[in-house]
Design a protein around this motif. Structure first.
Motif, mmCIF file in Angstrom:
data_model
loop_
_atom_site.group_PDB
_atom_site.id
_atom_site.type_symbol
_atom_site.label_atom_id
_atom_site.label_comp_id
_atom_site.label_asym_id
_atom_site.label_seq_id
_atom_site.Cartn_x
_atom_site.Cartn_y
_atom_site.Cartn_z
ATOM 1 N N ARG A 89 0.756 -1.367 0.186
ATOM 2 C CA ARG A 89 -0.148 -0.053 0.050
ATOM 3 C C ARG A 89 0.601 1.061 -0.054
ATOM 4 O O ARG A 89 0.608 2.943 -0.817
ATOM 5 N N TRP A 90 2.136 0.785 0.690
ATOM 6 C CA TRP A 90 3.280 2.709 1.191
ATOM 7 C C TRP A 90 3.318 2.534 -0.499
ATOM 8 O O TRP A 90 3.398 3.382 -1.025
ATOM 9 N N ALA A 91 4.106 1.840 -1.257
ATOM 10 C CA ALA A 91 4.849 1.845 -2.659
ATOM 11 C C ALA A 91 3.384 1.758 -4.074
ATOM 12 O O ALA A 91 3.579 3.218 -4.231
ATOM 13 N N ALA A 114 6.849 13.223 -4.199
ATOM 14 C CA ALA A 114 8.430 13.553 -4.897
ATOM 15 C C ALA A 114 8.921 13.501 -3.441
ATOM 16 O O ALA A 114 10.120 13.688 -3.234
ATOM 17 N N GLU A 115 8.660 13.194 -1.998
ATOM 18 C CA GLU A 115 8.972 12.602 -0.828
ATOM 19 C C GLU A 115 8.231 11.486 -0.497
ATOM 20 O O GLU A 115 7.224 10.778 -0.681
ATOM 21 N N ALA A 116 8.660 11.009 0.817
ATOM 22 C CA ALA A 116 8.315 9.637 0.875
ATOM 23 C C ALA A 116 6.937 10.596 1.982
ATOM 24 O O ALA A 116 6.982 10.930 2.680
ATOM 25 N N VAL A 117 6.509 9.113 1.169
ATOM 26 C CA VAL A 117 5.006 9.041 2.252
ATOM 27 C C VAL A 117 4.455 8.787 3.655
ATOM 28 O O VAL A 117 5.079 7.785 3.953
ATOM 29 N N ALA A 118 4.353 9.055 5.134
ATOM 30 C CA ALA A 118 4.200 8.843 5.887
ATOM 31 C C ALA A 118 3.278 7.712 5.932
ATOM 32 O O ALA A 118 2.032 7.037 5.352
ATOM 33 N N ASP A 177 0.971 7.087 7.965
ATOM 34 C CA ASP A 177 -0.879 7.881 8.500
ATOM 35 C C ASP A 177 -1.133 8.465 7.154
ATOM 36 O O ASP A 177 -2.316 8.230 7.576
ATOM 37 N N LYS A 178 -0.928 8.286 6.370
ATOM 38 C CA LYS A 178 -1.037 8.844 4.868
ATOM 39 C C LYS A 178 -1.850 7.907 3.791
ATOM 40 O O LYS A 178 -2.011 8.210 2.796
ATOM 41 N N VAL A 179 -0.988 6.931 4.296
ATOM 42 C CA VAL A 179 -1.885 5.460 3.412
ATOM 43 C C VAL A 179 -3.194 5.050 3.927
ATOM 44 O O VAL A 179 -3.711 4.981 4.962
ATOM 45 N N PRO A 180 -3.929 4.941 2.614
ATOM 46 C CA PRO A 180 -5.376 5.089 2.789
ATOM 47 C C PRO A 180 -5.162 3.536 3.193
ATOM 48 O O PRO A 180 -5.027 2.498 2.776
ATOM 49 N N ASP A 181 -6.278 2.619 4.861
ATOM 50 C CA ASP A 181 -6.196 1.637 4.636
ATOM 51 C C ASP A 181 -5.160 1.143 4.717
ATOM 52 O O ASP A 181 -4.797 -0.792 4.468
ATOM 53 N N ASN A 182 -4.518 1.253 5.894
ATOM 54 C CA ASN A 182 -2.766 0.842 6.406
ATOM 55 C C ASN A 182 -2.953 -0.600 7.205
ATOM 56 O O ASN A 182 -2.130 -1.165 7.723
#
Length: 258
Positions: free
Chosen positions: A53-55, A64-68, A70-75
């Motif tokens: 999901r993160w990728a 343009a930068e790493a995604v936190a 807690d910003k990834v849906p349905d984690n």
């Protein structure tokens, strides 16, 4: 660049996740994973699902930068029910594959590595699943084998990561001796699946080659890959170590991010 086409990586993310889901069916999800002893089998599966999901979110948003996290849906799965974990893994793999297909291999996206593209993430997530499927199979005492193309690509991606990390001065890898010693990987069941690795004065280099080395690791391609990724012990009866085993032991000791 990996050994496979972008679409093949997308396909393999879903297929290998299907194999992971099958391995989890009826298994003790609270069992410790021998090759990742800090994790239970459930935690391993959730790690794989979150990585997908993160990728997928990085590629979907062209980050343009790493995604936190807690910003990834349905984690996380909807509940502790094994059926919820199964559905969550399936949906995550399919969604990530869809995002990668829509982007195409050349779309720009942040990564921690040398290649900032969707193509990098397609390969990385396929190989992430290759390795953690092995972890799950070991924990569940299930059979495991990998297709020759993916096993070879897993070896080559790891060698690329080692070279990259050494240049960055990563702890452990940076301490790998630069003494000119060589390691030959030789698959007994796949044509041309041989690699020569040298610990040169300027750092690690590698190439596909059949050549003499200080130590040779030989056996079926899947097993050679598993030893290199520290998922099988070098003294396993599945492989042979010929020559100075200390060179292999030193390589395995230093080429880790754990």
């Amino acid at each position: 660049m990996g050994l496979l086409a972008h679409e093949r990586y997308c396909h393999e993310i879903v297929r290998l996740t299907g194999e992971l889901r099958a391995t989890l069916q009826g298994a003790d999800l609270g069992a410790t994973v021998p090759t990742c002893p800090d994790w239970t089998l459930r935690e391993l599966a959730e790690h794989v699902g979150r990585a997908h999901r993160w990728a997928g979110e990085i590629v979907r948003t062209r980050a343009a930068e790493a995604v936190a996290e807690d910003k990834v849906p349905d984690n996380s799965p909807a509940s502790d029910d094994p059926a919820a974990l199964d559905a969550w893994l399936a949906a995550g793999a399919a969604g990530t594959a869809d995002a990668l297909r829509e982007a195409g291999p050349d779309a720009e996206a942040w990564s921690w590595a040398w290649d900032h593209s969707a193509g990098f993430w397609a390969r990385r997530m396929a190989i992430e699943t290759v390795v953690h499927l092995a972890d799950a199979a070991l924990a569940a005492k299930a059979p495991y084998t990998m297709t020759p193309e993916l096993a070879a690509d897993t070896i080559e991606e790891w060698l690329e990561i080692v070279v990259f990390a050494q240049k960055l001065g990563h702890p452990g890898i940076a301490e790998l001796p630069r003494d000119g010693r060589t390691l030959h990987l030789y698959a007994t069941d796949a044509p041309d699946a041989e690699w020569l690795i040298e610990r040169g004065a300027d750092g690690v280099t590698w190439r596909r080659a059949h050549d003499k080395a200080d130590v040779a690791l030989r056996g079926p391609l899947t097993d050679v890959m598993l030893v290199l990724n520290r998922r099988r012990a070098p003294d396993s009866d599945r492989v042979e170590v010929l020559g100075d085993g200390g060179v292999l032991d030193s390589w395995l000791e230093h080429t880790t991010f754990g």
